[in-house]
Design a protein around this motif. Sequence first.
Motif, PDB file in Angstrom:
ATOM      1  N   HIS A  25       0.796  -1.409  -0.064  1.00 53.70           N
ATOM      2  CA  HIS A  25      -0.154   0.006  -0.015  1.00 53.70           C
ATOM      3  C   HIS A  25       0.951   1.428  -0.211  1.00 53.70           C
ATOM      4  O   HIS A  25       0.488   2.306  -0.430  1.00 53.70           O
ATOM      5  CB  HIS A  25      -1.003   0.017   1.315  1.00 53.70           C
ATOM      6  CG  HIS A  25      -0.338   0.288   2.472  1.00 53.70           C
ATOM      7  ND1 HIS A  25       0.316  -0.809   3.208  1.00 53.70           N
ATOM      8  CD2 HIS A  25      -0.213   1.301   3.358  1.00 53.70           C
ATOM      9  CE1 HIS A  25       0.791  -0.309   4.243  1.00 53.70           C
ATOM     10  NE2 HIS A  25       0.636   1.124   4.521  1.00 53.70           N
TER      11      HIS A  25
ATOM     12  N   SER B   9      -3.949   2.736   0.302  1.00 54.70           N
ATOM     13  CA  SER B   9      -3.272   3.590  -0.389  1.00 54.70           C
ATOM     14  C   SER B   9      -3.991   4.833  -0.585  1.00 54.70           C
ATOM     15  O   SER B   9      -3.270   5.928  -0.610  1.00 54.70           O
ATOM     16  CB  SER B   9      -2.935   3.155  -1.901  1.00 54.70           C
ATOM     17  OG  SER B   9      -2.129   1.927  -1.764  1.00 54.70           O
TER      18      SER B   9
ATOM     19  N   LEU C 192       2.060   1.687  -3.495  1.00 55.01           N
ATOM     20  CA  LEU C 192       1.160   2.202  -4.276  1.00 55.01           C
ATOM     21  C   LEU C 192       0.760   3.447  -4.225  1.00 55.01           C
ATOM     22  O   LEU C 192       0.692   4.232  -5.349  1.00 55.01           O
ATOM     23  CB  LEU C 192      -0.212   1.188  -4.279  1.00 55.01           C
ATOM     24  CG  LEU C 192      -1.264   1.500  -5.048  1.00 55.01           C
ATOM     25  CD1 LEU C 192      -0.901   1.398  -6.545  1.00 55.01           C
ATOM     26  CD2 LEU C 192      -2.414   0.698  -4.768  1.00 55.01           C
ATOM     27  N   ALA C 193       0.756   3.953  -3.055  1.00 55.91           N
ATOM     28  CA  ALA C 193       0.349   5.187  -2.615  1.00 55.91           C
ATOM     29  C   ALA C 193       1.529   6.195  -3.298  1.00 55.91           C
ATOM     30  O   ALA C 193       1.188   7.297  -3.771  1.00 55.91           O
ATOM     31  CB  ALA C 193       0.560   5.570  -1.114  1.00 55.91           C
TER      32      ALA C 193
END
Length: 252
Positions: free
Chosen positions: A11, A53, A14-15
């Motif tokens: 996450h 995210s 992806l963020a």
Amino acid sequence: MAAGKRAQPAHISLARQIGVAIVTGTHAPGSVLPGEIELADRLGVSRSVIRESLRMLAAKGLVESKPKAGTRVRERADWNLLDPELLGWMLEGAPPVPFVRSLFQLRMIVEPAAAELAALGRTARQLARLGHALQEMETHGLGTDAGRAADRTFHAVILEATGNELLVSLSASIAAAVHWTTFFKYRSARPPRDPIPQHQALFEAIAQGDPAAARLATAELVEQARIDTEASIEEGQLALAPPGRANGAARE
């Protein structure tokens, strides 16, 4: 992946990926991001990773999610530009010169005054930490991860030594600005001027309890960093420009 380095949780990675796309204009303010199911299928991750995210990005002011309306990119004025991670995303690529100038204006407002206070109020332990950080910078150089980590510590300790909790709260943002602008400068083909002498002068002024000299040394250090960073950005822009345009810019 380099030995000894752990992969980031999905996450967080992806963020960062979505965050960089937002701050570099791939996802413009006001645009709506693809839905959770589409993002999960496209990126090969679970919907829970997508949601986490997006929560991270929302906390930084980049997006807002509403039922039935989806996730929309917020206006730039709503972004938390002093968030250390967000600063890193802004400076990863080729940041716009106006943003970099604003960043250095902030540093010029905060850091010389902080150095004055540090020269008057630093403790023996804080001075020792400054000296150790300076030694690490000299040993490793600012073109290395270890040198840049020491540089961040050096500037953070100065803010800590002010004894002002509001200034201390800016230390993560200032440290991120120092790290990423230094990283950007040393990534260019032409190495920047050596800033170690200015760091040495600043350390000596704080060690001697001389607030005026500490302010002056900090102002000179920040100004040199600004000039070198802007030169690196302009060099990168010329390298990316079509040959005819680059030659024309060089003649201006």
